[in-house]
Scaffold this motif. Structure first.
Motif, PDB file in Angstrom:
ATOM      1  N   ARG A   1       1.858  -1.956   6.985  1.00 24.37           N
ATOM      2  CA  ARG A   1       3.193  -1.522   6.565  1.00 24.37           C
ATOM      3  C   ARG A   1       4.227  -2.047   7.557  1.00 24.37           C
ATOM      4  O   ARG A   1       4.169  -1.740   8.750  1.00 24.37           O
ATOM      5  CB  ARG A   1       3.274   0.000   6.477  1.00 24.37           C
ATOM      6  CG  ARG A   1       4.639   0.500   6.035  1.00 24.37           C
ATOM      7  CD  ARG A   1       4.651   2.006   5.866  1.00 24.37           C
ATOM      8  NE  ARG A   1       5.966   2.482   5.470  1.00 24.37           N
ATOM      9  CZ  ARG A   1       6.268   3.766   5.246  1.00 24.37           C
ATOM     10  NH1 ARG A   1       5.318   4.686   5.397  1.00 24.37           N
ATOM     11  NH2 ARG A   1       7.479   4.113   4.897  1.00 24.37           N
TER      12      ARG A   1
ATOM     13  N   LEU B   1      -3.455   3.219   0.579  1.00 24.27           N
ATOM     14  CA  LEU B   1      -2.831   2.139   1.351  1.00 24.27           C
ATOM     15  C   LEU B   1      -3.175   2.203   2.836  1.00 24.27           C
ATOM     16  O   LEU B   1      -2.489   1.570   3.653  1.00 24.27           O
ATOM     17  CB  LEU B   1      -1.302   2.196   1.182  1.00 24.27           C
ATOM     18  CG  LEU B   1      -0.766   1.984  -0.239  1.00 24.27           C
ATOM     19  CD1 LEU B   1       0.755   2.093  -0.251  1.00 24.27           C
ATOM     20  CD2 LEU B   1      -1.202   0.643  -0.784  1.00 24.27           C
TER      21      LEU B   1
ATOM     22  N   GLN C   1       2.151   1.539  -5.506  1.00 18.72           N
ATOM     23  CA  GLN C   1       1.073   1.704  -4.536  1.00 18.72           C
ATOM     24  C   GLN C   1      -0.243   1.127  -5.055  1.00 18.72           C
ATOM     25  O   GLN C   1      -0.990   0.481  -4.303  1.00 18.72           O
ATOM     26  CB  GLN C   1       0.905   3.185  -4.203  1.00 18.72           C
ATOM     27  CG  GLN C   1       2.091   3.768  -3.445  1.00 18.72           C
ATOM     28  CD  GLN C   1       1.770   5.101  -2.807  1.00 18.72           C
ATOM     29  OE1 GLN C   1       0.609   5.489  -2.715  1.00 18.72           O
ATOM     30  NE2 GLN C   1       2.787   5.809  -2.370  1.00 18.72           N
TER      31      GLN C   1
ATOM     32  N   TYR D   1       3.381  -4.597   3.131  1.00 13.92           N
ATOM     33  CA  TYR D   1       4.446  -4.080   2.270  1.00 13.92           C
ATOM     34  C   TYR D   1       5.443  -3.317   3.122  1.00 13.92           C
ATOM     35  O   TYR D   1       5.217  -3.039   4.302  1.00 13.92           O
ATOM     36  CB  TYR D   1       3.861  -3.169   1.191  1.00 13.92           C
ATOM     37  CG  TYR D   1       3.341  -1.849   1.729  1.00 13.92           C
ATOM     38  CD1 TYR D   1       4.073  -0.672   1.590  1.00 13.92           C
ATOM     39  CD2 TYR D   1       2.111  -1.777   2.397  1.00 13.92           C
ATOM     40  CE1 TYR D   1       3.596   0.528   2.088  1.00 13.92           C
ATOM     41  CE2 TYR D   1       1.631  -0.586   2.899  1.00 13.92           C
ATOM     42  CZ  TYR D   1       2.377   0.578   2.746  1.00 13.92           C
ATOM     43  OH  TYR D   1       1.914   1.760   3.250  1.00 13.92           O
TER      44      TYR D   1
ATOM     45  N   LEU E   1       7.306  -6.606  -0.713  1.00 13.83           N
ATOM     46  CA  LEU E   1       5.965  -7.147  -0.501  1.00 13.83           C
ATOM     47  C   LEU E   1       6.064  -8.352   0.416  1.00 13.83           C
ATOM     48  O   LEU E   1       7.024  -9.134   0.327  1.00 13.83           O
ATOM     49  CB  LEU E   1       5.334  -7.574  -1.825  1.00 13.83           C
ATOM     50  CG  LEU E   1       5.139  -6.484  -2.873  1.00 13.83           C
ATOM     51  CD1 LEU E   1       4.622  -7.096  -4.160  1.00 13.83           C
ATOM     52  CD2 LEU E   1       4.167  -5.450  -2.367  1.00 13.83           C
TER      53      LEU E   1
ATOM     54  N   LEU F   1      -1.640 -11.374   0.386  1.00 16.76           N
ATOM     55  CA  LEU F   1      -0.684 -10.311   0.678  1.00 16.76           C
ATOM     56  C   LEU F   1      -0.883  -9.846   2.110  1.00 16.76           C
ATOM     57  O   LEU F   1      -1.976  -9.399   2.484  1.00 16.76           O
ATOM     58  CB  LEU F   1      -0.869  -9.136  -0.287  1.00 16.76           C
ATOM     59  CG  LEU F   1       0.090  -7.964  -0.056  1.00 16.76           C
ATOM     60  CD1 LEU F   1       1.485  -8.319  -0.558  1.00 16.76           C
ATOM     61  CD2 LEU F   1      -0.405  -6.706  -0.740  1.00 16.76           C
TER      62      LEU F   1
ATOM     63  N   VAL G   1      -0.034  -2.689  -4.858  1.00 21.28           N
ATOM     64  CA  VAL G   1      -0.164  -3.161  -3.474  1.00 21.28           C
ATOM     65  C   VAL G   1      -1.628  -3.131  -3.052  1.00 21.28           C
ATOM     66  O   VAL G   1      -2.148  -4.090  -2.455  1.00 21.28           O
ATOM     67  CB  VAL G   1       0.694  -2.305  -2.519  1.00 21.28           C
ATOM     68  CG1 VAL G   1       0.370  -2.635  -1.066  1.00 21.28           C
ATOM     69  CG2 VAL G   1       2.174  -2.547  -2.789  1.00 21.28           C
TER      70      VAL G   1
END
Length: 659
Positions: A350, A345, A407, A427, A438, A424, A410
Motif C-alpha cells: 500500500r 489485501l 479490493q 495500490y 493502482l 501490479l 486489487v
C-alpha cells in the motif's frame, strides 16, 4: 388590401422570430449527454465536439435534425471504435428516425427502451459486441423498415413480436448465438418443436406480413423447419444453423448438441393426469409406520437446519466490519457498516499518495486518459519506473459495492506473476483527498496498437511480430491454464498490450472495473448494502469465466498483428469478415499479410491462420484452449536468428536495435 398584406408579413416575421428564440428540447440534449457518458472509450475523439453548454445539438457532428430544427432525426456514429454501452435514455429522442452505431465495440445488452422510438425507421447495431436477448419491445417500433443486429453475441430466442412490424423490409440477424425456432404462423407449423405458435389461430411471427424483402438468419443455432412463408428467401439466409433443411448447409449434429428431438420423443399431455393418479395411489399404499417415520425424520432435519442457520448468523455478526461511505446525505445515516475481509489485501503493498505524487512529478506527467481514469508515469526513489492509474470518481459517488469490487480486483491483479503479464506493484487508498489508485510496473515502449498503426514499419518486421504474438499466447496460457481460478483480460485488444524496450509484450488489464465505475452514481442509489455483498461474488465469478471471449479476441489480435489493419476500418469493414475469404485458401492467404512487410515466412503465416480459424469459431464449446494454441504457435513458428537472417536483409539492423 395593402394593409392586409403588411399585417400578414408582420405575423410571418413574428413567427420566424419566435421560432429562432425557441429552445431545443432539453430532454433530447440530456439523452445525447447520456449517450456520450456511456461511451467508455472514444479513440478517434469523434464525440469531443459535442458541447453540452450549447443547447442546440443540430450543429454537432454525426447528428441530423428536422427541418424545423426542433428534434434530432438521425444519430449515425459508425465505424469509430467506440467502446461502451448503449444509453437507455436515447428513447427521449422522440423524433429519431435513424439510429446507426454499426461497426463499433459496443458491449452490454440492447436497451428495451429502444422500443419507445415510434418514428424509428432504421436501427443498425451490427458488428459490435452486444450480448443478451433481443428485447421483445423492438416489436413496438411501428415505423421500422430496417433492422441490422448482425455480427454480435446476441443469445436467446427470436421474439415473436418481430412479426408486429408491418413495414419491416430488411432484417439481418446473422452471426449471433440465437436459438429456438423461426417464428411463423399456425399454418406453417405444428404443435411440436418446429414452431411455437401452433395454438394461435391469428397470423403471427414473420408470416404475418409479406413486406420482408431481405432477411438473414445464418450462422446462429436456430432449430426446427424453415417456415413456408419465408421460402422465397435464398437458402444462404438460413445456412450455418441447426434447421431441418437439406438445401441450406447446416451445422453438424455435434455442434448443435446432438440430433434434434423427433416426434417419437414428444410428451402427450393427456398422460400427465394418469401419472399423477398413479403417484397418488403409491402414496396411499404406504403403511402408517413408514409415513410416521418419514414425518419424524423430516422434523429432526428441519430443527437441525434452523440451529445451523442461527449459529452461522451469530458468527457473521461477530465478523470485523469497516465503516465505508455509502451515499452522502445530510441525515445521520452517512455511514453504513460494510463487512469486508480484512485479510484480502494483507500481502499487497500500500503506497501513500504523497510518495506517488512525488514520483509522478506532482501528477503532471500524464501519459494516458479516459473518462474514468488518468494514467501517470513516475519513478520511485531508488526504485523502478511506474505507471499509476487513478480512478476519476468523486467521494460521494463511491459506495460499499465499489469498495468491495476495488479490493477484490486489487487482490486478483496482485497474484499475477509472469514475464508477459503486467506486474501490479501496489495500490493507494486515502480519504483526504479521496484517492483510489493502482501502481503497475512501467513498460516504456508504448502499446502494440501504437506500433502497428502509427509506428515505423521498418522497426516492426515479421520476426518481431511473431515473437510478440508468441509472447501474448504465453501470457494468456499462464492466465487461463496456470492460475486457479483462471484470470481473463476484461478488454483484450492491441491497446491492452504494452511493449518493453526489447519489444516483449505485457498484458495489462487497466479496464477491469471501468464499466462499474461508469455506473457508480446509479449503483450507489439503487443497490442496497446487503445487495452489494450478494451481487459482488457473481460479478467476480463472471470476471473469471470469459475465457472463450479472450480466445476469440486473441484470434482478432493475431489478424491485426499479421495484417497491420485495425479490428475495424471503413474501407474493409470488420477485420474478421475481410480475412475470412483468405484464411481457408492456401493459395491466397498471403493477401492477409501487411503490405508494408517486404519479407515473411509462408510456413509461419500458415500456422497463424490455422490458429485464427480455431479462435473465431462461432461455437465457443469447440474453440481450442490457449494451452494447445500456444503449443501450436511455439512449435510451428521459427523465430531463431538463422531464420531471421534468411527472411530479411534488414534483420541485422533490427537485431542491433533490440540488443
Amino acid at each position: 388590401m395593402r394593409w392586409f398584406t403588411s399585417f400578414g408579413a408582420l405575423l410571418l416575421s413574428l413567427g420566424l422570430f419566435l421560432a429562432d428564440c425557441a429552445t431545443f428540447p432539453q430532454n433530447e440534449v440530456e439523452a445525447l449527454n447520456s449517450f456520450k457518458r456511456e461511451i467508455l472509450e472514444d479513440p478517434s475523439h469523434v464525440l469531443s465536439n459535442w458541447n453540452f453548454l450549447d443547447s442546440d445539438p443540430c450543429g454537432w457532428p454525426f447528428i441530423a435534425c428536422s427541418v424545423a430544427g426542433d428534434h434530432v432525426t438521425k444519430l449515425n456514429v459508425s465505424g469509430k471504435s467506440l467502446k461502451g454501452f448503449i444509453a437507455p435514455d436515447l428513447y427521449q429522442l422522440s423524433g429519431l428516425q435513424e439510429l446507426i452505431l454499426h461497426g463499433n465495440l459496443l458491449i452490454g445488452t440492447i436497451p428495451k427502451e429502444i422500443g419507445m422510438l415510434k418514428n424509428l425507421k432504421v436501427l443498425d447495431l451490427g458488428s459490435n459486441q452486444l450480448t443478451g436477448a433481443i428485447p421483445p419491445e423492438i416489436g413496438n417500433l411501428s415505423s421500422i423498415v430496417t433492422i441490422n443486429l448482425q455480427s454480435n453475441g446476441l443469445t436467446g430466442k427470436l421474439p415473436p413480436e418481430l412479426g408486429n412490424l408491418d413495414y419491416l423490409e430488411e432484417l439481418r440477424l446473422d452471426r449471433n448465438k440465437l436459438i429456438g425456432t423461426l417464428p411463423a404462423n399456425g399454418s406453417d407449423t405444428t404443435s411440436d418443436t418446429r414452431g411455437i405458435y401452433a395454438s394461435n389461430s391469428e397470423p403471427t411471427g414473420f408470416c404475418r406480413t409479406s413486406r420482408l424483402k431481405v432477411a438473414d438468419f445464418s450462422f446462429n443455432f436456430l432449430v426446427g423447419v424453415i417456415p413456408k412463408c419465408l421460402g422465397y428467401l435464398p437458402r444462404t439466409s438460413f445456412q450455418g444453423n441447426c434447421l431441418q433443411d437439406k438445401d441450406a448447409k447446416q451445422r453438424s449434429a455435434a455442434l448443435c448438441g446432438g440430433a434434434p428431438p423427433t416426434k417419437g420423443h414428444s410428451v402427450n399431455p393427456k398422460h400427465m393426469p394418469i401419472a399423477e393418479e398413479a403417484k397418488g395411489r403409491a402414496n396411499a399404499s404406504k403403511p402408517l409406520w413408514l409415513l410416521a417415520l418419514e414425518i419424524g425424520t423430516g422434523t429432526i432435519v428441519g430443527v437441525l437446519f434452523v440451529i445451523a442457520l442461527f449459529t452461522a448468523s451469530q458468527k457473521w455478526k461477530r465478523r470485523h466490519s469497516v465503516m465505508i461511505p455509502w451515499k452522502k446525505s445530510s441525515s445521520a445515516k452517512d455511514d453504513i457498516s460494510i463487512y469486508i475481509d480484512s485479510e484480502v489485501l494483507k500481502d499487497v503493498v500500500r503506497y501513500r499518495r504523497q510518495e506517488l505524487e512525488i514520483a509522478c512529478e506532482d501528477f503532471s506527467n500524464i501519459i494516458g486518459s479516459s473518462p474514468d481514469s488518468l494514467v501517470y508515469k513516475g519513478t520511485m526513489k531508488g526504485g523502478p519506473e511506474i505507471a499509476v492509474i487513478s480512478l476519476c470518481i468523486k467521494e460521494e459517488q463511491w459506495s460499499g459495492y465499489l469498495e468491495l469490487y476495488f479490493q477484490k480486483e486489487v487482490a486478483g491483479l496482485a497474484r499475477l506473476n509472469h514475464e508477459n503479464v503486467g506486474k501490479l506493484l501496489g495500490y493507494c487508498t486515502e480519504s483526504k483527498p479521496f484517492t483510489r489508485m493502482l501502481v503497475f510496473d512501467y513498460a516504456s515502449n508504448g502499446t502494440l496498437y501504437e506500433h502497428l498503426h502509427y509506428g515505423e514499419a521498418c522497426q516492426f518486421s515479421w520476426t518481431r511480430r511473431m515473437r510478440i504474438l508468441i509472447g501474448i499466447a504465453r501470457g494468456l496460457k499462464y492466465l487461463h491454464a496456470e492460475l486457479n481460478p483462471p484470470f481473463t483480460i476484461s478488454e483484450l485488444n492491441s491497446s491492452s498490450i504494452y511493449l518493453t524496450d526489447d519489444f516483449s509484450p505485457k498484458l495489462v488489464d487497466f479496464e477491469c472495473w471501468k464499466a462499474v465505475v461508469s455506473r457508480s452514481e446509479k449503483s450507489s442509489g439503487t443497490i442496497s448494502n446487503e445487495g452489494a455483498v450478494c451481487i459482488l461474488p457473481k460479478n467476480l465469478e463472471g470476471r473469471h469465466l470469459d475465457i472463450q471471449g479472450n480466445i476469440y479476441a486473441f484470434g482478432i489480435l493475431l489478424l491485426e498483428i499479421v495484417s497491420g489493419r485495425p479490428p475495424y476500418c471503413e474501407d474493409k469493414g470488420c477485420l474478421v469478415d475481410w480475412a475470412k475469404e483468405y484464411l481457408d485458401l492456401p493459395e491466397v492467404i498471403s493477401y492477409v499479410v501487411d503490405p508494408e512487410l517486404k519479407h515473411f515466412r509462408y510456413e509461419d503465416l500458415k500456422v497463424v491462420c490455422d490458429v485464427v480459424n480455431l479462435c473465431i469459431r462461432p461455437n465457443t464449446s469447440t474453440r481450442t484452449s490457449m494451452l494447445e494454441l500456444c503449443t501450436m504457435l511455439e512449435s510451428g513458428i521459427d523465430t531463431s536468428v538463422p531464420a531471421e537472417m534468411k527472411a530479411s536483409s534488414l534483420a541485422w539492423a533490427e537485431l542491433a536495435l533490440s540488443s
